[in-house]
Design a protein around this motif. Sequence first.
Motif, PDB file in Angstrom:
ATOM      1  N   VAL A  22      -2.113  -7.884  -9.970  1.00  0.00           N
ATOM      2  CA  VAL A  22      -3.610  -7.959  -9.982  1.00  0.00           C
ATOM      3  C   VAL A  22      -3.691  -7.588 -12.049  1.00  0.00           C
ATOM      4  CG1 VAL A  22      -6.005  -6.715 -10.680  1.00  0.00           C
ATOM      5  CG2 VAL A  22      -4.676  -6.638  -7.792  1.00  0.00           C
ATOM      6  N   ASN A  23      -3.167  -7.750 -12.390  1.00  0.00           N
ATOM      7  CA  ASN A  23      -3.812  -7.657 -14.103  1.00  0.00           C
ATOM      8  C   ASN A  23      -2.183  -9.198 -14.476  1.00  0.00           C
ATOM      9  OD1 ASN A  23      -4.118  -4.835 -13.730  1.00  0.00           O
ATOM     10  ND2 ASN A  23      -2.604  -3.834 -14.760  1.00  0.00           N
TER      11      ASN A  23
ATOM     12  N   ASN B  19      -8.654 -12.149  -4.725  1.00  0.00           N
ATOM     13  CA  ASN B  19      -8.285 -13.385  -6.629  1.00  0.00           C
ATOM     14  C   ASN B  19      -6.843 -13.554  -6.280  1.00  0.00           C
ATOM     15  OD1 ASN B  19     -11.146 -14.637  -5.701  1.00  0.00           O
ATOM     16  ND2 ASN B  19     -11.865 -13.708  -7.605  1.00  0.00           N
ATOM     17  N   ALA B  20      -6.956 -12.071  -6.626  1.00  0.00           N
ATOM     18  CA  ALA B  20      -5.376 -12.004  -7.511  1.00  0.00           C
ATOM     19  C   ALA B  20      -3.931 -12.207  -5.437  1.00  0.00           C
ATOM     20  CB  ALA B  20      -5.040 -10.167  -7.678  1.00  0.00           C
ATOM     21  N   ILE B  21      -4.254 -12.974  -4.577  1.00  0.00           N
ATOM     22  CA  ILE B  21      -3.413 -12.470  -3.980  1.00  0.00           C
ATOM     23  C   ILE B  21      -2.427 -13.195  -4.393  1.00  0.00           C
ATOM     24  CG2 ILE B  21      -3.090 -13.339  -1.234  1.00  0.00           C
ATOM     25  CD1 ILE B  21      -5.872 -11.691  -0.507  1.00  0.00           C
ATOM     26  N   PRO B  22      -2.665 -14.939  -4.190  1.00  0.00           N
ATOM     27  CA  PRO B  22      -1.818 -16.102  -5.210  1.00  0.00           C
ATOM     28  C   PRO B  22      -0.971 -15.401  -5.302  1.00  0.00           C
ATOM     29  CG  PRO B  22      -4.054 -16.273  -4.672  1.00  0.00           C
ATOM     30  CD  PRO B  22      -4.321 -15.391  -4.859  1.00  0.00           C
ATOM     31  N   ALA B  23      -1.297 -14.212  -7.023  1.00  0.00           N
ATOM     32  CA  ALA B  23      -0.686 -13.825  -7.612  1.00  0.00           C
ATOM     33  C   ALA B  23       0.738 -13.071  -7.027  1.00  0.00           C
ATOM     34  CB  ALA B  23      -1.312 -12.927  -8.716  1.00  0.00           C
ATOM     35  N   MET B  24       0.418 -12.792  -6.074  1.00  0.00           N
ATOM     36  CA  MET B  24       1.526 -11.624  -5.305  1.00  0.00           C
ATOM     37  C   MET B  24       2.510 -12.603  -4.877  1.00  0.00           C
ATOM     38  SD  MET B  24       2.271  -8.388  -5.254  1.00  0.00           S
ATOM     39  CE  MET B  24       3.956  -8.893  -4.470  1.00  0.00           C
TER      40      MET B  24
ATOM     41  N   ALA C  44       3.104   5.097 -14.572  1.00  0.00           N
ATOM     42  CA  ALA C  44       4.235   5.458 -12.921  1.00  0.00           C
ATOM     43  C   ALA C  44       5.042   4.764 -12.824  1.00  0.00           C
ATOM     44  CB  ALA C  44       2.848   4.699 -12.424  1.00  0.00           C
ATOM     45  N   ARG C  45       5.543   3.144 -13.026  1.00  0.00           N
ATOM     46  CA  ARG C  45       6.669   2.709 -12.520  1.00  0.00           C
ATOM     47  C   ARG C  45       8.404   3.463 -13.573  1.00  0.00           C
ATOM     48  NH1 ARG C  45       8.950  -1.531 -10.195  1.00  0.00           N
ATOM     49  NH2 ARG C  45       6.533  -2.182  -9.940  1.00  0.00           N
ATOM     50  N   ARG C  46       7.736   4.003 -14.519  1.00  0.00           N
ATOM     51  CA  ARG C  46       8.917   5.259 -15.265  1.00  0.00           C
ATOM     52  C   ARG C  46       8.760   6.497 -14.480  1.00  0.00           C
ATOM     53  NH1 ARG C  46       7.224   5.478 -19.754  1.00  0.00           N
ATOM     54  NH2 ARG C  46       5.874   7.296 -19.913  1.00  0.00           N
ATOM     55  N   TRP C  47       8.182   6.927 -13.715  1.00  0.00           N
ATOM     56  CA  TRP C  47       7.840   7.942 -12.730  1.00  0.00           C
ATOM     57  C   TRP C  47       8.119   8.522 -12.179  1.00  0.00           C
ATOM     58  CZ3 TRP C  47       1.856   9.265 -13.736  1.00  0.00           C
ATOM     59  CH2 TRP C  47       2.010   9.943 -15.032  1.00  0.00           C
TER      60      TRP C  47
ATOM     61  N   SER D  93       5.577  -1.239  -3.823  1.00  0.00           N
ATOM     62  CA  SER D  93       5.091  -1.981  -3.589  1.00  0.00           C
ATOM     63  C   SER D  93       3.848  -1.960  -4.144  1.00  0.00           C
ATOM     64  CB  SER D  93       4.754  -2.300  -1.876  1.00  0.00           C
ATOM     65  OG  SER D  93       6.108  -2.590  -1.026  1.00  0.00           O
ATOM     66  N   TRP D  94       3.310  -0.477  -4.224  1.00  0.00           N
ATOM     67  CA  TRP D  94       1.623  -0.893  -5.273  1.00  0.00           C
ATOM     68  C   TRP D  94       1.979  -1.536  -5.975  1.00  0.00           C
ATOM     69  CZ3 TRP D  94      -0.618   2.404  -8.658  1.00  0.00           C
ATOM     70  CH2 TRP D  94      -2.095   2.811  -8.847  1.00  0.00           C
ATOM     71  N   LEU D  95       2.918  -1.134  -6.768  1.00  0.00           N
ATOM     72  CA  LEU D  95       3.156  -0.918  -7.936  1.00  0.00           C
ATOM     73  C   LEU D  95       2.893  -2.375  -8.082  1.00  0.00           C
ATOM     74  CD1 LEU D  95       5.498   2.043  -9.470  1.00  0.00           C
ATOM     75  CD2 LEU D  95       3.426   1.355 -10.393  1.00  0.00           C
ATOM     76  N   CYS D  96       3.584  -2.929  -7.630  1.00  0.00           N
ATOM     77  CA  CYS D  96       3.761  -4.396  -7.098  1.00  0.00           C
ATOM     78  C   CYS D  96       2.648  -5.071  -7.117  1.00  0.00           C
ATOM     79  CB  CYS D  96       5.025  -5.439  -6.194  1.00  0.00           C
ATOM     80  SG  CYS D  96       6.101  -5.072  -6.745  1.00  0.00           S
ATOM     81  N   MET D  97       1.382  -5.199  -6.906  1.00  0.00           N
ATOM     82  CA  MET D  97       0.352  -5.483  -5.922  1.00  0.00           C
ATOM     83  C   MET D  97      -0.687  -5.442  -7.308  1.00  0.00           C
ATOM     84  SD  MET D  97      -2.194  -4.007  -2.921  1.00  0.00           S
ATOM     85  CE  MET D  97      -2.783  -2.006  -4.023  1.00  0.00           C
TER      86      MET D  97
END
Length: 431
Positions: A345-346, A252-257, A361-364, A337-341
Amino acid sequence: MAEQHQNIVWKYADSDMAAGSAEVIRTLHDHGYEAYWVGGCVRDEYMGRQVSDMDITTSALPEVTCSIFPRVIPTGIKHGTVTVLVNGQSFEVTTYRIESGYEDHRRPAQVVFVSEVEEDLRRRDFTMNAMALGIGGSWVDPYDGRRDIDLRIIRCVGDATVRFREDALRMIRCIRFASIFGFSIAKDTWKGILAVRDTLPWIAIERIRAELDKMMAGPDPLRGLGLLKKSGLYTRMKIPFPYAMKDPVIINAIPAMDSSHLDIRWAMLILGFDIPGSEAEKLLREWTFSNQRKAMISGLLSFQEAWFSGERGNDIEADRLLWIQLVLKHGAKTAESWLCMHEAVNTTGKQHIDQNSLVQARRWLEEMPVQSLKDLTLTGNEILQALNRRGGPWMGKVLQQLLFQTAAGLFPNERDRLIEEAKQVIEHEEE
């Protein structure tokens, strides 16, 4: 007959493309032939959507078109289509035609050239695509395509079962258009899909995947997915579409990507279907995804599986080191890409990973001093010279260890320090 209006000014087409296509039409007129813009460009201009290309239909036979223009590519001359090159632009110009004998539910066995544009429009799939527009603004719209657009309805030209038997891919196109435009499907057209859906296996998977790519990149792919399921088409494909919504949160989060990240959307869909990485790779290959796209999607799936393979959050340093290992293994682009995904969702109010963990994780990722071997200030040849050793399998192990330790910030990315660390690794190995 053509309905007369004032001269057309294209609002949603590139001005150079519109001017070039108009030049082609005027040239055909000057030689005594009819010519119109036709199909998708006419539909999109009427709908106020960006026009991506401009096809032309004409009463001139293909050989005549070739003789009129100095630069022509006979792309599909047997079926009446040639590509005319004008001012660095290319335009498909097709002779009015009728088709018959669709033995493989895809390609016509016979093409007959005709003299009337209305006859040509009769063979087209949907009313919104069966419209032609003259250079002076005249409309040829025998099947009320503009009315159906205004009503937001997708309707077949004539008998839907006949249209779909001629070309089974039209059923997928119908759903793709409904998904992208937010249109409903006319009752008789929907009945036609249900009546003829068993002809879909005749269509090559790469053609279906190309349509689904457009659907997945559209504003509402969930609507298209729902119509695929409701119609039963997903089970009729040569390689069945594995529809099983096991994780509705991520689907259901696909359109938010963002729609520009098509392969991330595909990865989200596969994750939502809970297809294991090994099965997903086989499916992507069967569905004719390119090696580059397959690697991107599979990398995201593997990243996801590795991250969720154990408990996270109990030991922050252990999480950081695992994150760095994953970034080095799959690449910074896959990690991004994983972070963006998961950020997408959030935004829906649901989540697999809390926002603070994503920020961390993005800061790391941003703080990693190196992300690949090419970032190290030491090469393999320099190690061989410094250690006075021959190359071998040990070299790859040493470089990977140096890369990880440097990426984790355990020591600086300095040549002399890296040489000392390499010596210690070798000494440790030999003990």
